[in-house]
Structure formats: structure tokens, C-alpha cells
Design a protein around this motif. Sequence first.
Motif, PDB file in Angstrom:
ATOM      1  N   ASN A 105       0.811  -1.220   0.000  1.00  0.00           N
ATOM      2  CA  ASN A 105       0.000   0.000   0.000  1.00  0.00           C
ATOM      3  C   ASN A 105       0.838   1.262   0.000  1.00  0.00           C
ATOM      4  OD1 ASN A 105      -2.613  -1.213   0.064  1.00  0.00           O
ATOM      5  ND2 ASN A 105      -2.250  -1.787   2.197  1.00  0.00           N
ATOM      6  N   ASN A 106       2.149   1.116   0.156  1.00  0.00           N
ATOM      7  CA  ASN A 106       3.025   2.284   0.202  1.00  0.00           C
ATOM      8  C   ASN A 106       3.922   2.333  -1.021  1.00  0.00           C
ATOM      9  OD1 ASN A 106       2.091   3.080   2.771  1.00  0.00           O
ATOM     10  ND2 ASN A 106       3.517   1.666   3.774  1.00  0.00           N
ATOM     11  N   PRO A 107       3.969   3.485  -1.741  1.00  0.00           N
ATOM     12  CA  PRO A 107       4.897   3.606  -2.871  1.00  0.00           C
ATOM     13  C   PRO A 107       6.335   3.765  -2.365  1.00  0.00           C
ATOM     14  CG  PRO A 107       3.805   5.697  -2.487  1.00  0.00           C
ATOM     15  CD  PRO A 107       3.187   4.714  -1.529  1.00  0.00           C
ATOM     16  N   THR A 108       7.273   3.500  -3.214  1.00  0.00           N
ATOM     17  CA  THR A 108       8.681   3.681  -2.867  1.00  0.00           C
ATOM     18  C   THR A 108       9.309   4.666  -3.846  1.00  0.00           C
ATOM     19  OG1 THR A 108       9.284   1.764  -4.222  1.00  0.00           O
ATOM     20  CG2 THR A 108       8.938   1.384  -1.889  1.00  0.00           C
ATOM     21  N   VAL A 109      10.388   5.290  -3.414  1.00  0.00           N
ATOM     22  CA  VAL A 109      11.102   6.260  -4.256  1.00  0.00           C
ATOM     23  C   VAL A 109      11.766   5.514  -5.399  1.00  0.00           C
ATOM     24  CG1 VAL A 109      12.977   7.929  -4.339  1.00  0.00           C
ATOM     25  CG2 VAL A 109      11.449   7.851  -2.346  1.00  0.00           C
ATOM     26  N   ALA A 110      11.502   5.983  -6.632  1.00  0.00           N
ATOM     27  CA  ALA A 110      12.099   5.354  -7.816  1.00  0.00           C
ATOM     28  C   ALA A 110      13.335   6.117  -8.265  1.00  0.00           C
ATOM     29  CB  ALA A 110      11.074   5.285  -8.936  1.00  0.00           C
ATOM     30  N   THR A 111      13.186   7.414  -8.477  1.00  0.00           N
ATOM     31  CA  THR A 111      14.327   8.236  -8.926  1.00  0.00           C
ATOM     32  C   THR A 111      14.320   9.575  -8.206  1.00  0.00           C
ATOM     33  OG1 THR A 111      13.072   9.214 -10.769  1.00  0.00           O
ATOM     34  CG2 THR A 111      14.311   7.171 -11.212  1.00  0.00           C
ATOM     35  N   ILE A 112      15.505  10.135  -8.040  1.00  0.00           N
ATOM     36  CA  ILE A 112      15.673  11.473  -7.451  1.00  0.00           C
ATOM     37  C   ILE A 112      16.485  12.289  -8.442  1.00  0.00           C
ATOM     38  CG2 ILE A 112      16.554  12.809  -5.505  1.00  0.00           C
ATOM     39  CD1 ILE A 112      16.335  10.283  -3.801  1.00  0.00           C
ATOM     40  N   LYS A 113      15.884  13.353  -8.976  1.00  0.00           N
ATOM     41  CA  LYS A 113      16.571  14.182  -9.964  1.00  0.00           C
ATOM     42  C   LYS A 113      16.635  15.622  -9.456  1.00  0.00           C
ATOM     43  CE  LYS A 113      15.427  11.357 -14.002  1.00  0.00           C
ATOM     44  NZ  LYS A 113      14.853  11.329 -15.365  1.00  0.00           N
ATOM     45  N   PRO A 114      17.750  15.993  -8.822  1.00  0.00           N
ATOM     46  CA  PRO A 114      17.871  17.347  -8.277  1.00  0.00           C
ATOM     47  C   PRO A 114      18.220  18.362  -9.379  1.00  0.00           C
ATOM     48  CG  PRO A 114      19.851  16.083  -7.818  1.00  0.00           C
ATOM     49  CD  PRO A 114      18.908  15.153  -8.498  1.00  0.00           C
ATOM     50  N   ALA A 115      17.830  19.597  -9.141  1.00  0.00           N
ATOM     51  CA  ALA A 115      18.218  20.689 -10.045  1.00  0.00           C
ATOM     52  C   ALA A 115      19.629  21.139  -9.673  1.00  0.00           C
ATOM     53  CB  ALA A 115      17.222  21.842  -9.925  1.00  0.00           C
ATOM     54  N   ASN A 116      20.161  22.031 -10.480  1.00  0.00           N
ATOM     55  CA  ASN A 116      21.511  22.547 -10.206  1.00  0.00           C
ATOM     56  C   ASN A 116      21.567  23.190  -8.823  1.00  0.00           C
ATOM     57  OD1 ASN A 116      22.455  21.735 -12.689  1.00  0.00           O
ATOM     58  ND2 ASN A 116      21.972  23.689 -13.699  1.00  0.00           N
ATOM     59  N   GLY A 117      22.631  22.873  -8.087  1.00  0.00           N
ATOM     60  CA  GLY A 117      22.824  23.417  -6.753  1.00  0.00           C
ATOM     61  C   GLY A 117      22.260  22.538  -5.655  1.00  0.00           C
ATOM     62  N   TRP A 118      21.613  21.469  -6.027  1.00  0.00           N
ATOM     63  CA  TRP A 118      21.059  20.528  -5.048  1.00  0.00           C
ATOM     64  C   TRP A 118      21.643  19.133  -5.294  1.00  0.00           C
ATOM     65  CZ3 TRP A 118      17.517  21.769  -1.193  1.00  0.00           C
ATOM     66  CH2 TRP A 118      16.975  23.055  -1.266  1.00  0.00           C
ATOM     67  N   SER A 119      21.849  18.430  -4.190  1.00  0.00           N
ATOM     68  CA  SER A 119      22.278  17.034  -4.306  1.00  0.00           C
ATOM     69  C   SER A 119      21.055  16.134  -4.078  1.00  0.00           C
ATOM     70  CB  SER A 119      23.358  16.701  -3.285  1.00  0.00           C
ATOM     71  OG  SER A 119      22.824  16.762  -1.950  1.00  0.00           O
ATOM     72  N   LYS A 120      21.203  14.874  -4.395  1.00  0.00           N
ATOM     73  CA  LYS A 120      20.091  13.941  -4.199  1.00  0.00           C
ATOM     74  C   LYS A 120      19.692  13.841  -2.725  1.00  0.00           C
ATOM     75  CE  LYS A 120      20.790  10.921  -8.208  1.00  0.00           C
ATOM     76  NZ  LYS A 120      21.012   9.530  -8.677  1.00  0.00           N
ATOM     77  N   SER A 121      20.700  13.761  -1.876  1.00  0.00           N
ATOM     78  CA  SER A 121      20.404  13.618  -0.443  1.00  0.00           C
ATOM     79  C   SER A 121      19.736  14.878   0.104  1.00  0.00           C
ATOM     80  CB  SER A 121      21.689  13.318   0.330  1.00  0.00           C
ATOM     81  OG  SER A 121      22.641  14.363   0.153  1.00  0.00           O
ATOM     82  N   GLU A 122      20.169  16.051  -0.362  1.00  0.00           N
ATOM     83  CA  GLU A 122      19.558  17.299   0.101  1.00  0.00           C
ATOM     84  C   GLU A 122      18.106  17.401  -0.365  1.00  0.00           C
ATOM     85  OE1 GLU A 122      23.491  20.248   0.218  1.00  0.00           O
ATOM     86  OE2 GLU A 122      22.261  20.095  -1.607  1.00  0.00           O
ATOM     87  N   LEU A 123      17.859  17.020  -1.638  1.00  0.00           N
ATOM     88  CA  LEU A 123      16.496  17.086  -2.169  1.00  0.00           C
ATOM     89  C   LEU A 123      15.581  16.105  -1.435  1.00  0.00           C
ATOM     90  CD1 LEU A 123      14.680  18.342  -4.374  1.00  0.00           C
ATOM     91  CD2 LEU A 123      15.256  16.377  -5.818  1.00  0.00           C
ATOM     92  N   LEU A 124      16.093  14.925  -1.171  1.00  0.00           N
ATOM     93  CA  LEU A 124      15.292  13.924  -0.459  1.00  0.00           C
ATOM     94  C   LEU A 124      14.970  14.389   0.947  1.00  0.00           C
ATOM     95  CD1 LEU A 124      14.037  11.083  -0.337  1.00  0.00           C
ATOM     96  CD2 LEU A 124      16.264  10.230   0.419  1.00  0.00           C
ATOM     97  N   GLN A 125      15.941  14.961   1.640  1.00  0.00           N
ATOM     98  CA  GLN A 125      15.710  15.418   3.006  1.00  0.00           C
ATOM     99  C   GLN A 125      14.734  16.588   3.045  1.00  0.00           C
ATOM    100  OE1 GLN A 125      17.183  13.720   5.775  1.00  0.00           O
ATOM    101  NE2 GLN A 125      15.420  14.809   6.635  1.00  0.00           N
ATOM    102  N   LEU A 126      14.802  17.457   2.035  1.00  0.00           N
ATOM    103  CA  LEU A 126      13.868  18.573   1.947  1.00  0.00           C
ATOM    104  C   LEU A 126      12.433  18.049   1.811  1.00  0.00           C
ATOM    105  CD1 LEU A 126      13.431  21.676   1.711  1.00  0.00           C
ATOM    106  CD2 LEU A 126      13.624  21.373  -0.782  1.00  0.00           C
ATOM    107  N   ALA A 127      12.263  17.059   0.980  1.00  0.00           N
ATOM    108  CA  ALA A 127      10.934  16.475   0.787  1.00  0.00           C
ATOM    109  C   ALA A 127      10.432  15.821   2.072  1.00  0.00           C
ATOM    110  CB  ALA A 127      10.975  15.454  -0.350  1.00  0.00           C
ATOM    111  N   ILE A 128      11.307  15.102   2.776  1.00  0.00           N
ATOM    112  CA  ILE A 128      10.920  14.428   4.029  1.00  0.00           C
ATOM    113  C   ILE A 128      10.497  15.447   5.075  1.00  0.00           C
ATOM    114  CG2 ILE A 128      11.796  13.059   5.957  1.00  0.00           C
ATOM    115  CD1 ILE A 128      13.591  11.581   3.926  1.00  0.00           C
ATOM    116  N   ASN A 129      11.270  16.531   5.203  1.00  0.00           N
ATOM    117  CA  ASN A 129      10.945  17.560   6.195  1.00  0.00           C
ATOM    118  C   ASN A 129       9.650  18.280   5.857  1.00  0.00           C
ATOM    119  OD1 ASN A 129      13.268  17.014   7.681  1.00  0.00           O
ATOM    120  ND2 ASN A 129      14.498  18.593   6.639  1.00  0.00           N
ATOM    121  N   THR A 130       9.426  18.517   4.572  1.00  0.00           N
ATOM    122  CA  THR A 130       8.241  19.273   4.157  1.00  0.00           C
ATOM    123  C   THR A 130       6.953  18.480   4.346  1.00  0.00           C
ATOM    124  OG1 THR A 130       9.580  20.432   2.504  1.00  0.00           O
ATOM    125  CG2 THR A 130       7.184  20.556   2.254  1.00  0.00           C
TER     126      THR A 130
END
Length: 736
Positions: A441-466
Motif C-alpha cells: 500500500n506504500n509507494p517507494t522512491v524510484a528516482t531522485i533528480k535534483p536541479a543545479n545546486g542541489w544534491s540527491k540527499s539534500e532534495l530527499l531530506q527537503l521532501a521528508i521535512n516538508t
Amino acid sequence: MIDSTAMPAHKTVQESVLFVEGMHCGSCAAAIEMLLSRQQGVIDVSVSFAADTAMLSWNTEQTNITKLKLAISRLGYRLHTTQSTQSERVCDTIRKRLQWRLAVAVVFGMWSMMPAFLVYLAPLGIVEPDITWSLALASGLFALPVLIYSGTHFYKVGWRTLIVGVPGLDTLITFAVAAACILSVWSLIEGSNHVYFDASVMLITFQLIARLLDHSVRRHAADVVRSYLNEAPEDVTVIQPNGEPETLPAKQVQLDQTITLSSGQHLALDACVISGTGYMDISMISGESTPQLIGPDSELYAGCILIEGEVKLSVTAIVGQRRIDNLAQSIRGLLSRKTALQLITDRVARILLPTILIAATTAMMLALFQGLPLLDATARALAVMIITCPCALSLAIPLVVIMGHAHMTTNGIVFQDPAALETAADINVVVFDKTGTLTTNNPTVATIKPANGWSKSELLQLAINTLQDSPHPTARGLSMRGTPTIDSTIGSRKTALGHGTCWQLGNQTVLAGRASWLKAQGVKLLVNTEDEMTLHLACNNQHAGKITFKETIRPEAFSLIPALKDMNMPMYLLSGDTRRSSLALAHHLNIPPERVIAEATPEQKCRFIQYLEKHHSVAFVGDGLNDGLALASAQLGIAVHSASTSASSAAAVYLPDGLMRIPSTLQFAHRARRLMRQNLIWAIIYNGVALPMAITGWVQPVVAAIAMTLSSLCVFINSMRMQRKSDSFTDKACKE
């Protein structure tokens, strides 16, 4: 079922489903059906013991409900136009009475058989001849509680079915017990030790076991209705004419009344949204994995959950008329169907009754013609009734279920419907639900595509916090990849239902949601993709990147599908989810796209299963409330994993260990049906051979009682083979 197309097209014909109180077994249902069919004005009738219902159509100019109720009351039953609130209590009371009757039959039956056994051994010199009469009397005294208390159930039903002309096994039991007791008392008065109380005790005991198994099916059908109705809350918040909210029982709410629903609440009644918006989880009814945005004029059904928002609704269906009520009653009717072997058993038992009575009369007349005394002639007739009494026949199927149940449970297979052991052996097509069954019942992360100036880990953590504390499925998928680094109380969050979340943190503004929503907020997206499974993020109106999600396929599904293909088992995917999502899953599991049916309602799922079953024997595998109708309509319904209470109740088989047990289930079913058929064949052959021997006087009543016991013992020993160790099977592949 009543075919409404065959009815005369005039207003004098009325159809109704009535509820029957007081039925103890299938013979009761047969008696009621026969009696109702004979009433003037009744056009068609079908009575179901498992569902406690009588489906009736009648001419209102010739009869009415009051007359039909009166006719049934003379048999000792009651008809109700609405389901009695005490029906569950009555069913439990009847079951407890049967259990007490069985307990008395077992305890006193053993004491009755012990002196009778000593009488049988007297010719061998083990017992002194002068005490055999006392032992015979003791056998009768110990049998009294069984004959007077434990057998009462069969006498009542036997008499009722006899007077309406549909005598069955209960009538035969009544005749056999009465004849054995009369002849035994007569024998004791004459000073003889030839008594047959033990035969009567065995007959009653074995039949009580079979009757308790019948009641398990009835109780199971009642549990389905109860579990479905429990999916909807009992109370609801109603807006009174003066504008004040008031909490009332759902049963008291009327059509068109206004109710409110807040975040996290279950909807109790079918209703239409008047005002407000929200995010609704409708998966329990439709199977759609993604929550839906609702607003004015949205049609909603009881059992759905409001994830976010607050809405006012107008009631469109009250308790008893809701979609969930209709689903529950449809499932209950489907669960009351009899299987092929059960129908064979019923037909054979019905043929045996007149055959045995005619044979017993023939044996008695032949003995009198040969010049034998009346007592000896009566004994020969009794021998016919005892030796041909279908104990083995009636136990042929129930004993296989009893012997195999515990063994299968230890192997992670719970057969909730005894008929499933037979039907599962014919399965040649498997249909799968998608969400919750082949996927989690729970989806999983397939891909993480950050924009310039962001890393994958930073983008993922931003999403988790938000999105922390958000009920959206994507938030659950993010929580599996990490934990928030900022407390949820810091800053302020606003949710645009169906679009996304805005998190204001000091002088920073974070947006997380759909691409179209971010664009509407002035964010320029580097990659413009609009997908329900894609989350876009922006910080201070600058696109930070996107995270795509995918449904999580259960690992065992990848090995199960090839295993079923090796068994030449065609497979279908039947889902309430979108076609795009369903086709994607089918592609991963190598299920042909032409065998994918998507966006199906519970009723459409049921119709598709019924269509397939015109040409195949179908197993349906599901886990949700929306699967209940399909699970019940399929020849074999299989609930897997942490299935909802409703789904597991509607299914014939529950597999708590998941998909990997499906091949083992089919193996056990093949073994069970083989043993059932062997038991039935043995029982029929036994009666065919024993009958002419008893008629011609080659078998005395004592020998007949022993032979009947040995016949049941053979069925018992053969049924024990269900407990042997499981053979190697394709489920090995599922465990690898």
C-alpha cells in the motif's frame, strides 16, 4: 435466484427477500421452501439456510405476507420482513445447543457402548451369559440422555420435513432411532439381550458432528455481513435545521439530511457533497490506490475515509440501503451456494430414504412370509435400516475438512469455508487484485533528480521535512527513506488539497506538489512532467528538482507468477486502479496486457469473475473491502497478507503468509477432493452391497451395527490421510 424477467408484467406480482428465524439445518430450508411453494399465489421461492433468507415472489391478489407468515409458523419457524436484530444471537444459541448435545452424546454414548461391547463378546466366553441381560439394560439406561436430549434436534426436523413431503436424512435418523429403541425395549421385555441402543447413539453422535460443520458455514456467512457493516461508523454528525451539529446513530439519519465529515473520519452513509473540498481515500470501495480530490456534487459511499479537509454532505442512502449493505448481502448469498459434491451427497441421501424404507418393509414381509416370528421379522427390518443408514455418506466430506484443518493451518493455509477444499481442486485460472495484493500500500522512491545546486540527499531530506505528518501516500513512501531533521512544529504548513503543500520556514518558502501547482505559484520548472507519482519541489520559487515514485511490488510475486505459469495456469489482473498503473505492474510481472482489466468497480469485478466462470474455474486473490464481492463470487476466493476483516471474511481461504502459499493451497485441495471422492464411493458401495444382504436375513441387527461402525471407521481412517506431510510442490520456487 428469482428470474424477474420471467414474471408477469403487472402490479399484482410482488418480490421480496424475507428473513427466516429458527432454521437449524439444510433440511429446515427444504421444508420451508416446499411449504411456501404450495401456498396459493406463490409464484417462486428459494430458501437459503446459510443466509437465513427466503426469496419470494407472489400474487398480491391471492396471498399476502401475513398468510405466508402464518403458514410457516405452523412448522415452528418465523418470517420477518427485516433482518432480526437477534438473528446473530439465535444462531449462536443454536450452535451452543448443538455443542452441548454433542458433549452429552459423546460422554453417555461411551458408557452405553461399553456394556453393549461386552454383550457382543459373550459368545466368546469372556462374559457370563447370566449377566448379559443386565449389561443390555445398562446400555439402554446410559443411552437415555443421548436419545432424549441429544437426538431431539433430529426428531423435530425429521417430523417437520416429513409432514410437508420432503423427508431427508433427519427423517431417516428419526425412523432408525425409533425402530432400534422399540425393538430393544421389546427384546428386554422378552428377556433377550439383543439390544441396539449403541447403534442409535453412534448414529446421533456422528450426525451432530456433521451438523456442527454445517453451522460453521452459516456463521461464516453472518460474519461477512457483520464485518462489512463494521467498516462504517455507527455514529454521524448531523446538521440540524437551526444550524447546530448533533451526533446521532447512523440508523436514525434519514434521506436528504445534512451531515459533516472532518479529516480522518470514516463516512457512515452514502452521500453527495454539498460544500467543501477534501482528499478522499476511496480504495476500500474502488481499489484505486491514489486518494481522490472531492468537491461539490461528488458521490461518496459509506466506508470511505476523508484524509484531509472538511465537507458537508446530503445523505443519499440510509442504513440498510447503502452500497456497502448491498455488497454485504450479495456476498452472503454467494457464500450460501452448495458445491458439486455436497449436491451429490444431498441427492444420494434423498434417494436412500425411500429406498431404505421400502427395503426395510420388504425385509420384514419376506421374513413373515418365511414363517419367522414378528420379533425376528422386525429385527431383520431394523438390520436393514441400521446397516444402510448413511453415516459414512454424511461424514464423507466433513471428516476430510476436520482432519485437514489443523494440518493446513500449521502450513499457513486457513480454509474458512469447508466447500473450498473441493472447489479449489478444479481451479484453472487465477485472477489477481493489484493494490495491496501484488503490491504494497506504500509507494517507494524510484528516482531522485535534483536541479543545479542541489544534491540527491539534500532534495530527499527537503521532501521528508516538508511532508512529515502528511497522510498522502508519497509521504509514507518518503518516510521509508529517512526521518525528518526538523521538528514538525517549526514553521507553518498549508495544504492545497489535491495539489501540494506550502511550508513557510522563516524567510524560506518550500513548495512540494504537482508540477501544475508549482507553475501556478510562479515556479519555472526545468522539466515539465505532470504525474500523480511525481513530486516536484521548489525553494523560494526556484525549482529544486523532482522525486518520482513507483508502486512496490511484493518480492514473492516475481517467483509466484512463473510458478503458476509452469502449472499452465492463465492469470489476469483485475484492479480498480488506473489502467496506466495496472499495465505498468502487468509489464513487470509478464502478465499480457490483454489480460488486464482496470478501473473496475466491485460490481464490475464480480461480473467479470462470473463471466470467466462460464468457461473456467476461477480463483480470485485479493485483500480489500472492494474485493469482497469478487472473493465471494469466485469459485475460490483467496485473501492474502494483512487483508481487511471484510475481505478475509468473504474469502474461502486466508493466507496470512501471503502469495507464496497459493501453490500449496491448490495441492491440499487436490488431495482433499481425491479423499472426498474415495469416501463417497466407499459409502455408496457399502450401502449397495449391504442392502441385499440385510434384506435376505444374512445380517443380524448386532452385526449391522458393527458393520455401520466399521463403514464410518473406514471413512475416518481414509480422511486421516489429509494430515500426511505435504509433497514437494511449486511453492518451493516461491521460497527461493
